[in-house]
Design an enzyme around this catalytic site. Structure first.
Site, mmCIF file in Angstrom:
data_model
loop_
_atom_site.group_PDB
_atom_site.id
_atom_site.type_symbol
_atom_site.label_atom_id
_atom_site.label_comp_id
_atom_site.label_asym_id
_atom_site.label_seq_id
_atom_site.Cartn_x
_atom_site.Cartn_y
_atom_site.Cartn_z
ATOM 1 N N CYS A 104 0.866 -1.174 0.000
ATOM 2 C CA CYS A 104 0.000 0.000 0.000
ATOM 3 C C CYS A 104 0.903 1.224 0.000
ATOM 4 O O CYS A 104 1.572 1.509 0.998
ATOM 5 C CB CYS A 104 -0.918 0.031 1.221
ATOM 6 S SG CYS A 104 -1.886 1.566 1.320
ATOM 7 N N SER A 310 -9.798 -0.332 -7.021
ATOM 8 C CA SER A 310 -9.137 -1.083 -5.960
ATOM 9 C C SER A 310 -10.165 -1.937 -5.248
ATOM 10 O O SER A 310 -11.218 -1.439 -4.847
ATOM 11 C CB SER A 310 -8.466 -0.121 -4.966
ATOM 12 O OG SER A 310 -7.837 -0.839 -3.923
ATOM 13 N N MET A 319 -4.467 5.161 -5.415
ATOM 14 C CA MET A 319 -3.605 4.335 -4.596
ATOM 15 C C MET A 319 -2.157 4.786 -4.810
ATOM 16 O O MET A 319 -1.751 5.090 -5.933
ATOM 17 C CB MET A 319 -3.741 2.865 -4.984
ATOM 18 C CG MET A 319 -5.187 2.340 -4.934
ATOM 19 S SD MET A 319 -6.153 2.763 -6.407
ATOM 20 C CE MET A 319 -5.588 1.497 -7.537
#
Length: 397
Positions: A104, A310, A319
């Site tokens: 992430c 996502s 993201m």
């Protein structure tokens, strides 16, 4: 009937970029969850409140979006020249699994501040005022992230005037360098930066057609297609996609067939068990639109438009790892991302997303016909929202 009481586990709830997640020191977890496996996954799912057939995560720390159904595990790194190991778990909202297949990028911005505040960095390295450079080993994908964290009065500075579209309030800027972000052999990314060997492929998607696609492993495996090829303009906000079941099904089909073409899965059915990667995004040339905040993004303010999905839904901003993929693809002449931005050589792009704009830089070079990227650079912010203990039933794992 007797019930097992709740246990409490030290935890920190943090925002990083446009995401939120629950951070743990691995050493603070119950012994069974200190190692990968079913116990760890079950514990993290219970913390977040998954699986939830209602899709709300009411009985946990999640907030029922891909941006907020996240967990982070931090430990002292045993690797030379690294401070901490950072492991990211994307928790499915309605299904019983944790996806460990990617990073992430947004929460990456919180790892450096967390490491400093939780005793992972030698006190002698922390100035009274200045910056601490934290070297992070991203354990999901085997890559190095360098975080530059501002320090004021000997502590992490969280407040500031750095504004990030998709985040309501300003905060202190955290600069991130994603080193060598393209996947290599042995990574969970399917191999080379362009796994098919092509900058643009003809991707056959049953029920959709044959689409031009740039499939890249950089930051996170990502499939880029042209907006107009699938009936969009690139100016769409979340409701235009997320309220359309047929559109979501189309994107999931594109994602599944792209994943197979990239070598990430062997069978199309595997895509349903690998929701975090790859991402699918669509690109378009600059156009003026109104962002979700109500402000106008002018065509002249951006190099291109990008919308990305996502965990099966259009993301409210972008993201962080997908931003790395965007910057990397934009730096390689001939990709769909590069062409949407006007083509040619470039080391940075500013792209429009549903919440506003974001600038990301990347340094790409070609050697013996192969493209490589030395690093991608962008700025985010991070802030502790709550710290203390998270509680779950003692028999939840």
């Amino acid at each position: 009937m007797a019930h097992v009481p709740q246990i409490r586990i030290p935890a920190t709830y943090m925002r990083g970029g446009t995401s939120k997640g629950v951070f743990f020191r691995v050493q603070d977890l119950p012994e069974a969850a200190q190692v990968p496996g079913k116990a760890r996954d079950a514990l993290l799912m219970r913390v977040i409140g998954s699986p939830d057939p209602y899709g709300k995560q009411i009985d946990g720390m999640g907030a029922a979006t891909s941006s907020t159904s996240k967990t982070v595990l931090i430990s002292k790194s045993t690797r030379p020249d690294h401070d901490v190991d950072y492991l990211f778990g994307q928790v499915s909202i309605d299904q019983p699994f944790v996806d460990w297949s990617g990073n992430c990028g947004n929460l990456s911005a919180a790892v450096g501040p967390y490491a400093i505040s939780n005793g992972f960095i030698d006190a002698a390295r922390i100035p009274e005022n200045g910056t601490v450079t934290v070297r992070i080993w991203q354990a999901n994908i085997g890559k190095t992230i360098i975080s530059h964290v501002p320090i004021t009065n000997g502590a992490v500075q969280e407040t500031g005037d750095f504004e990030l579209d998709g985040v309501t309030f300003p905060a202190a800027e955290v600069q991130l360098e994603f080193m060598d972000p393209a996947a290599e052999e042995g990574d969970d990314g399917g191999g080379a930066m362009f796994p098919t060997g092509n900058l643009v492929d003809d991707l056959e998607v049953p029920g959709v057609g044959t689409l031009k696609a740039t499939m890249i492993n950089a930051g996170i495996p990502t499939i880029f297609v042209n907006a107009e090829a699938i009936g969009y303009t690139g100016t769409e906000l979340q409701e235009a996609i997320n309220g359309d079941p047929k559109a979501l099904a189309m994107f999931e089909t594109i994602r599944a067939y792209g994943a197979k073409r990239m070598g990430l899965i062997r069978d199309i059915d595997e895509a349903a068990r690998r929701q975090h990667t790859p991402k699918v995004a669509f690109v378009a040339k600059p156009a003026t639109y109104t962002a979700s905040s109500g402000k106008t993004v002018n065509a002249g303010d951006v190099d291109l438009l990008v919308r990305a999905l996502s965990m099966g839904k259009l993301h409210h901003a972008m993201m962080g790892t997908a931003a790395v993929a965007i910057g990397t693809a934009a730096a390689v002449p001939g990709t769909l991302v590069n062409l949407a931005a006007g083509g040619g050589e470039r080391e940075a792009v500013r792209f429009g997303h549903p919440s506003g704009t974001l600038r990301v830089g990347a340094q790409a070079v070609q050697s013996d016909g192969e493209w490589t990227v030395t690093k991608a650079i962008m700025s985010r912010s991070a802030r502790v929202l709550m710290e203390g203990w998270v509680r779950i039933p003692g028999d939840a794992f």
